[in-house]
Scaffold this motif. Structure first.
Motif, PDB file in Angstrom:
ATOM      1  N   TYR A 140      11.952   4.694   3.463  1.00 25.82           N
ATOM      2  CA  TYR A 140      11.339   3.450   3.923  1.00 25.82           C
ATOM      3  C   TYR A 140      12.102   2.228   3.427  1.00 25.82           C
ATOM      4  O   TYR A 140      12.424   1.320   4.204  1.00 25.82           O
ATOM      5  CB  TYR A 140       9.883   3.358   3.460  1.00 25.82           C
ATOM      6  CG  TYR A 140       9.392   1.932   3.366  1.00 25.82           C
ATOM      7  CD1 TYR A 140       9.102   1.193   4.514  1.00 25.82           C
ATOM      8  CD2 TYR A 140       9.295   1.289   2.124  1.00 25.82           C
ATOM      9  CE1 TYR A 140       8.703  -0.138   4.420  1.00 25.82           C
ATOM     10  CE2 TYR A 140       8.892  -0.031   2.031  1.00 25.82           C
ATOM     11  CZ  TYR A 140       8.598  -0.739   3.181  1.00 25.82           C
ATOM     12  OH  TYR A 140       8.228  -2.059   3.102  1.00 25.82           O
ATOM     13  N   LEU A 199       0.087   4.259  12.077  1.00 23.84           N
ATOM     14  CA  LEU A 199       1.286   4.242  11.247  1.00 23.84           C
ATOM     15  C   LEU A 199       1.726   2.802  11.015  1.00 23.84           C
ATOM     16  O   LEU A 199       1.753   1.989  11.948  1.00 23.84           O
ATOM     17  CB  LEU A 199       2.427   5.017  11.911  1.00 23.84           C
ATOM     18  CG  LEU A 199       2.386   6.539  11.845  1.00 23.84           C
ATOM     19  CD1 LEU A 199       3.594   7.119  12.582  1.00 23.84           C
ATOM     20  CD2 LEU A 199       2.371   7.031  10.405  1.00 23.84           C
ATOM     21  N   ASN A 218       4.768   4.844   6.509  1.00 27.68           N
ATOM     22  CA  ASN A 218       5.755   5.242   7.515  1.00 27.68           C
ATOM     23  C   ASN A 218       7.125   4.740   7.096  1.00 27.68           C
ATOM     24  O   ASN A 218       7.282   3.584   6.724  1.00 27.68           O
ATOM     25  CB  ASN A 218       5.390   4.653   8.890  1.00 27.68           C
ATOM     26  CG  ASN A 218       6.515   4.833   9.897  1.00 27.68           C
ATOM     27  OD1 ASN A 218       7.092   5.906  10.018  1.00 27.68           O
ATOM     28  ND2 ASN A 218       6.834   3.766  10.619  1.00 27.68           N
ATOM     29  N   PRO A 253       9.308   6.479  14.609  1.00 28.22           N
ATOM     30  CA  PRO A 253       8.770   7.749  14.092  1.00 28.22           C
ATOM     31  C   PRO A 253       8.463   8.758  15.199  1.00 28.22           C
ATOM     32  O   PRO A 253       8.277   8.386  16.328  1.00 28.22           O
ATOM     33  CB  PRO A 253       7.497   7.310  13.373  1.00 28.22           C
ATOM     34  CG  PRO A 253       7.109   6.021  14.008  1.00 28.22           C
ATOM     35  CD  PRO A 253       8.379   5.362  14.397  1.00 28.22           C
TER      36      PRO A 253
END
Length: 259
Positions: free
Chosen positions: A214, A237, A254, A259
């Motif tokens: 991330y 998310l 997330n 994603p």
């Protein structure tokens, strides 16, 4: 009629006065210690800056020239692990060293070059850090999704510099932003990651490896021109450009732009 004079009060002896003075000093010392405990550094970066260590002060952050070598292994993601409470050194030497090596861009689309630099004295293996950075950026869920771009690592001048620095150095590099050494930032074309979070993670993410993905995607996203986003709704998310280091809720963690 003459009024009798009031008897004079005996003065305290020198020993009594010394005991009273000592008692006052003890009370003041205890109060000062309690105040420090109450307002000391916090884990979310919102409190006072980290206390400097007694080591030699950091030198200006400059890169050290390094020779180009070929990598011997393919980039691999770090195994999943939980956030830790490992102690992190407040400062390194202040000198940023380019991680030597070049890795060709593996995908299609516009080529973006990345230089990885690590501060001397930070307790992280530079080559391992570089592999994790490039594995994240070249993941199909990252900024190159669908052929939008592809990332190549170089140890020369690059489009993006990804820097891992100690809390003291990263705080200085991020100015005028106040990161307290606990938050990462973008500074020009530099994605400046603090070793405090790289090593410790954050309670917002149950897995350290996911948090690292991330923070790489988030700060490089800033260098690529993306601004902050907000949680779109409870249970969804979080956008990768949400400031998830500070708070994920009511979204879910997330690490990826796609994603």
């Amino acid at each position: 009629m003459t009024t009798p004079a009031e008897p004079s009060r005996p003065r305290a002896s020198a020993a009594v006065r010394r005991r009273r003075t000592l008692a006052v000093l003890v009370v003041v010392a205890v109060a000062a210690g309690l105040a420090w405990w109450l307002v000391g550094p916090t884990d979310d970066g919102s409190g006072p800056a980290l206390q400097p260590s007694t080591s030699t002060s950091a030198a200006p952050a400059t890169a050290t020239p390094t020779a180009i070598v070929s990598p011997t292994s393919k980039p691999t993601a770090e195994p999943t692990s939980e956030p830790t409470s490992t102690a992190v050194a407040t400062r390194g030497t202040g000198t940023l060293v380019t991680v030597p090596g070049e890795v060709s861009a593996p995908g299609s689309g516009p080529r973006t070059t990345v230089r990885v630099r690590v501060e001397q004295g930070v307790d992280v293996d530079p080559q391992d850090f570089a592999r994790q950075v490039m594995a994240t950026l070249n993941d199909p869920r990252s900024w190159g999704h669908g052929g939008r771009r592809t990332f190549a690592r170089t140890d020369g001048a690059a489009d993006v510099d990804v820097v891992l620095a100690s809390p003291a150095t990263s705080a200085r590099m991020c100015l005028p932003l106040q990161t307290f050494g606990k938050l990462s930032c973008r500074s020009g074309k530099q994605a400046v990651l603090t070793s405090y979070r790289w090593i410790r993670g954050t309670p917002e993410f149950p897995e350290l490896s996911v948090y690292r993905q991330y923070v790489v995607n988030h700060e490089v996203g800033h260098v690529l021109g993306h601004g902050h986003e907000q949680c779109p709704g409870p249970g969804r998310l979080a956008p990768v450009m949400q400031q998830q280091t500070k708070m994920v809720a009511p979204c879910r963690p997330n690490a990826w732009p796609f994603p």
